[in-house]
Motif scaffolding. Structure first.
Motif, PDB file in Angstrom:
ATOM      1  N   UNK A  27       0.811  -1.199   0.000  1.00  0.00           N
ATOM      2  CA  UNK A  27       0.000   0.000   0.000  1.00  0.00           C
ATOM      3  C   UNK A  27       0.848   1.255   0.000  1.00  0.00           C
ATOM      4  N   UNK A  28       0.426   2.242  -0.781  1.00  0.00           N
ATOM      5  CA  UNK A  28       1.072   3.555  -0.855  1.00  0.00           C
ATOM      6  C   UNK A  28       2.482   3.502  -1.442  1.00  0.00           C
ATOM      7  N   UNK A  29       2.819   2.398  -2.096  1.00  0.00           N
ATOM      8  CA  UNK A  29       4.110   2.289  -2.783  1.00  0.00           C
ATOM      9  C   UNK A  29       3.988   2.848  -4.195  1.00  0.00           C
ATOM     10  N   UNK A  30       5.128   2.885  -4.902  1.00  0.00           N
ATOM     11  CA  UNK A  30       5.110   3.334  -6.296  1.00  0.00           C
ATOM     12  C   UNK A  30       4.213   2.424  -7.132  1.00  0.00           C
ATOM     13  N   UNK A  31       4.304   1.113  -6.900  1.00  0.00           N
ATOM     14  CA  UNK A  31       3.461   0.177  -7.651  1.00  0.00           C
ATOM     15  C   UNK A  31       1.991   0.438  -7.367  1.00  0.00           C
ATOM     16  N   UNK A  32       1.662   0.686  -6.118  1.00  0.00           N
ATOM     17  CA  UNK A  32       0.277   0.959  -5.743  1.00  0.00           C
ATOM     18  C   UNK A  32      -0.232   2.209  -6.449  1.00  0.00           C
ATOM     19  N   UNK A  33       0.584   3.244  -6.532  1.00  0.00           N
ATOM     20  CA  UNK A  33       0.170   4.469  -7.218  1.00  0.00           C
ATOM     21  C   UNK A  33      -0.053   4.208  -8.701  1.00  0.00           C
ATOM     22  N   UNK A  34       0.815   3.400  -9.324  1.00  0.00           N
ATOM     23  CA  UNK A  34       0.612   3.052 -10.733  1.00  0.00           C
ATOM     24  C   UNK A  34      -0.720   2.343 -10.944  1.00  0.00           C
ATOM     25  N   UNK A  35      -1.050   1.440 -10.041  1.00  0.00           N
ATOM     26  CA  UNK A  35      -2.298   0.692 -10.167  1.00  0.00           C
ATOM     27  C   UNK A  35      -3.504   1.611  -9.976  1.00  0.00           C
ATOM     28  N   UNK A  36      -3.400   2.558  -9.050  1.00  0.00           N
ATOM     29  CA  UNK A  36      -4.499   3.507  -8.863  1.00  0.00           C
ATOM     30  C   UNK A  36      -4.681   4.375 -10.113  1.00  0.00           C
ATOM     31  N   UNK A  37      -3.575   4.754 -10.739  1.00  0.00           N
ATOM     32  CA  UNK A  37      -3.665   5.540 -11.970  1.00  0.00           C
ATOM     33  C   UNK A  37      -4.301   4.714 -13.084  1.00  0.00           C
ATOM     34  N   UNK A  38      -3.958   3.424 -13.132  1.00  0.00           N
ATOM     35  CA  UNK A  38      -4.566   2.512 -14.113  1.00  0.00           C
ATOM     36  C   UNK A  38      -6.077   2.445 -13.924  1.00  0.00           C
ATOM     37  N   UNK A  39      -6.513   2.290 -12.676  1.00  0.00           N
ATOM     38  CA  UNK A  39      -7.946   2.222 -12.400  1.00  0.00           C
ATOM     39  C   UNK A  39      -8.624   3.541 -12.762  1.00  0.00           C
ATOM     40  N   UNK A  40      -8.028   4.651 -12.348  1.00  0.00           N
ATOM     41  CA  UNK A  40      -8.637   5.956 -12.615  1.00  0.00           C
ATOM     42  C   UNK A  40      -8.784   6.198 -14.106  1.00  0.00           C
ATOM     43  N   UNK A  41      -7.783   5.788 -14.885  1.00  0.00           N
ATOM     44  CA  UNK A  41      -7.857   5.959 -16.334  1.00  0.00           C
ATOM     45  C   UNK A  41      -8.985   5.127 -16.928  1.00  0.00           C
ATOM     46  N   UNK A  42      -9.131   3.887 -16.495  1.00  0.00           N
ATOM     47  CA  UNK A  42     -10.203   3.044 -17.020  1.00  0.00           C
ATOM     48  C   UNK A  42     -11.570   3.569 -16.601  1.00  0.00           C
ATOM     49  N   UNK A  43     -11.671   4.078 -15.385  1.00  0.00           N
ATOM     50  CA  UNK A  43     -12.945   4.644 -14.949  1.00  0.00           C
ATOM     51  C   UNK A  43     -13.294   5.883 -15.773  1.00  0.00           C
ATOM     52  N   UNK A  44     -12.301   6.717 -16.054  1.00  0.00           N
ATOM     53  CA  UNK A  44     -12.538   7.932 -16.832  1.00  0.00           C
ATOM     54  C   UNK A  44     -12.984   7.606 -18.252  1.00  0.00           C
ATOM     55  N   UNK A  45     -12.380   6.603 -18.874  1.00  0.00           N
ATOM     56  CA  UNK A  45     -12.772   6.184 -20.221  1.00  0.00           C
ATOM     57  C   UNK A  45     -14.251   5.803 -20.243  1.00  0.00           C
ATOM     58  N   UNK A  46     -14.743   5.237 -19.150  1.00  0.00           N
ATOM     59  CA  UNK A  46     -16.143   4.817 -19.063  1.00  0.00           C
ATOM     60  C   UNK A  46     -17.064   5.944 -18.605  1.00  0.00           C
ATOM     61  N   UNK A  47     -16.512   7.125 -18.433  1.00  0.00           N
ATOM     62  CA  UNK A  47     -17.329   8.258 -18.024  1.00  0.00           C
ATOM     63  C   UNK A  47     -17.766   8.206 -16.580  1.00  0.00           C
ATOM     64  N   UNK A  48     -17.058   7.443 -15.752  1.00  0.00           N
ATOM     65  CA  UNK A  48     -17.392   7.360 -14.345  1.00  0.00           C
ATOM     66  C   UNK A  48     -16.751   8.527 -13.592  1.00  0.00           C
ATOM     67  N   UNK A  49     -17.446   9.035 -12.604  1.00  0.00           N
ATOM     68  CA  UNK A  49     -16.931  10.132 -11.793  1.00  0.00           C
ATOM     69  C   UNK A  49     -16.059   9.550 -10.688  1.00  0.00           C
ATOM     70  N   UNK A  50     -14.777   9.944 -10.656  1.00  0.00           N
ATOM     71  CA  UNK A  50     -13.826   9.360  -9.714  1.00  0.00           C
ATOM     72  C   UNK A  50     -13.491  10.369  -8.622  1.00  0.00           C
ATOM     73  N   UNK A  51     -13.463   9.868  -7.392  1.00  0.00           N
ATOM     74  CA  UNK A  51     -13.035  10.693  -6.257  1.00  0.00           C
ATOM     75  C   UNK A  51     -12.218   9.816  -5.319  1.00  0.00           C
ATOM     76  N   UNK A  52     -11.436  10.487  -4.478  1.00  0.00           N
ATOM     77  CA  UNK A  52     -10.673   9.801  -3.447  1.00  0.00           C
ATOM     78  C   UNK A  52     -11.100  10.356  -2.108  1.00  0.00           C
TER      79      UNK A  52
END
Length: 417
Positions: A27-52
């Motif tokens: 958690x909170x590692x560089x790999x974890x941040x990459x994975x969160x960016x991957x998820x956020x990008x896929x959610x954005x492509x689907x028009x989903x509203x993303x928040x943290x």
């Protein structure tokens, strides 16, 4: 290649661990941040509203009708144990995104919001407490205790959270957000052989074994390996070895118990040095919480006795404890109604859905793992089974989101305080 397999393939190199094999995605590692960016990008492509949110959980929202009804939530986590498999966590997140695609392909417009949640530090591999994000949100851990947790480098969770863009003084229970959740359904790779033996691709979870983690610290006398006679030693490593075997034997004597020591840290850790201190962690699980408590008490007695016999001192501290969870019966019935005749299986593995069961109705779907092995590079899900799982999740989300506001998934639990 299916869409789901393609999505998981995109992250196949993130956090790959050449030394251990598999993936190390703390958690909170560089790999974890990459994975969160991957998820956020896929959610954005689907028009989903993303928040943290304030606890670091990512939320992606689909609400084409603008309804203010309580939402149906799915999702999982993206972090891993050291040297873990590629499906524990990411399968549930990717399947949630694919389920949205399937529902849209059916021209389904949910009459209540559907959300995808990605919880941080589910495995507890960085700060020692499993399901940290869901524990904070539900009030299952005191925020001050959580913020004081340290990783192997001695950094506190407060420091790491701040570096990751969170505000430590806002971390903690979130009753407003929980009140906006009608139900949470987590899809996960099965971490056992139940579905292999049943020859079925998907199951509904019935329960989670009660389980916890305890840290043992043994203090002895550090000294030179060549000059210290055997009878003059107060060696905490020898004490630890005796304790580990006795803890294993204790679990073997207790039906349905599981006890594991999977992490041990000698100080200072030199080959030619008698350790001055040894730390190790015990994982104990049993379906009966009273027996779990008795096992912990007996393990503590064994630890203290073994330390004394080696001239050492020992301390046992609880890091996390989760009682046995029986998933919401009304919600399980709703899943059965959506899926038809699917088996129900209990599990010995902990999950965010188990923690959130204290605050909202929760359920889980398991997808077959042909190896029956998890928390290991040998963990596996066949593409066809993964597709079955995503389709089942889509059916469940459609059924739950279509239920009226008066639908009862069972009693709504009170949030832990």
């Amino acid at each position: 290649m299916s869409a789901l397999a393609g999505m998981l393939g995109e992250i196949a190199g993130v956090g790959a661990d050449a030394a251990r094999g598999g993936f190390s995605r703390a958690g909170y590692s560089h790999a974890d941040r990459e994975l969160r960016e991957w998820f956020t990008a896929h959610a954005a492509v689907r028009g989903l509203d993303v928040e943290r949110d304030a606890n670091g959980t990512l939320w992606a929202w689909w609400n084409p009708t603008g309804s203010t009804e309580p939402a149906i939530i799915t999702g999982s986590h993206l972090d891993s144990v050291p040297g873990g498999g590629g499906y524990d966590g990411p399968l549930g997140v990717a399947s949630a995104l694919v389920a949205v695609d399937l529902l849209r392909a059916r021209s389904f417009a949910p009459p209540r919001p559907i959300g995808i949640a990605v919880f941080p530090e589910e495995e507890g591999s960085r700060f020692g407490v499993a399901c940290l994000g869901s524990r904070l949100m539900s009030g299952a851990i005191d925020p001050s205790r959580a913020l004081a947790l340290t990783d192997r480098e001695g950094d506190t969770f407060a420091d790491i959270a701040r570096r990751d863009g969170l505000e430590p003084d806002r971390i903690g229970p979130d009753p407003r957000r929980l009140d906006a959740v009608a139900a949470f359904v987590e899809l996960h790779v099965e971490q056992g052989r139940g579905l292999v033996d049943l020859d079925r691709p998907v199951a509904i979870a019935s329960s989670i074994l009660g389980h916890g983690r305890w840290r043992v610290t043994i203090d002895g006398q550090g000294n030179h390996a060549g000059t210290t006679l055997m009878d003059d030693r107060r060696d905490p490593m020898v004490a630890a070895a005796r304790m580990i075997v006795e803890i294993r034997d204790l679990a073997r004597r207790t039906p349905d118990a599981r006890a594991t020591v999977g992490r041990i840290e000698p100080v200072p850790g030199g080959t030619n040095v008698i350790a001055s201190q040894v730390r190790f962690w015990i994982d104990i699980r049993h379906p009966d919480d009273l027996i779990t408590a008795a096992l912990v008490s007996e393990a503590r007695d064994l630890v203290l006795a073994a330390a004394r016999e080696e001239g050492c001192r020992a301390d046992v501290r609880e890091e996390s404890l989760s009682p046995t969870v029986d998933f919401d019966l009304g919600l399980r019935d709703a899943l059965q109604a959506s899926l038809g005749d699917v088996p129900e299986l209990g599990t010995g593995a902990g999950h965010d859905a188990g923690v959130l069961a204290s605050a909202v109705p929760t359920a889980m779907l398991f997808v077959r793992n042909p190896t029956g092995i998890s928390h290991s590079p040998e963990e596996l899900v066949e593409d066809t089974d993964a597709e079955h799982g995503a389709a089942a999740l889509a059916d469940v989300l459609q059924g739950l989101a279509s239920a009226g506001a008066e639908a009862a998934f069972g009693h709504r639990p009170m949030m832990a305080r």
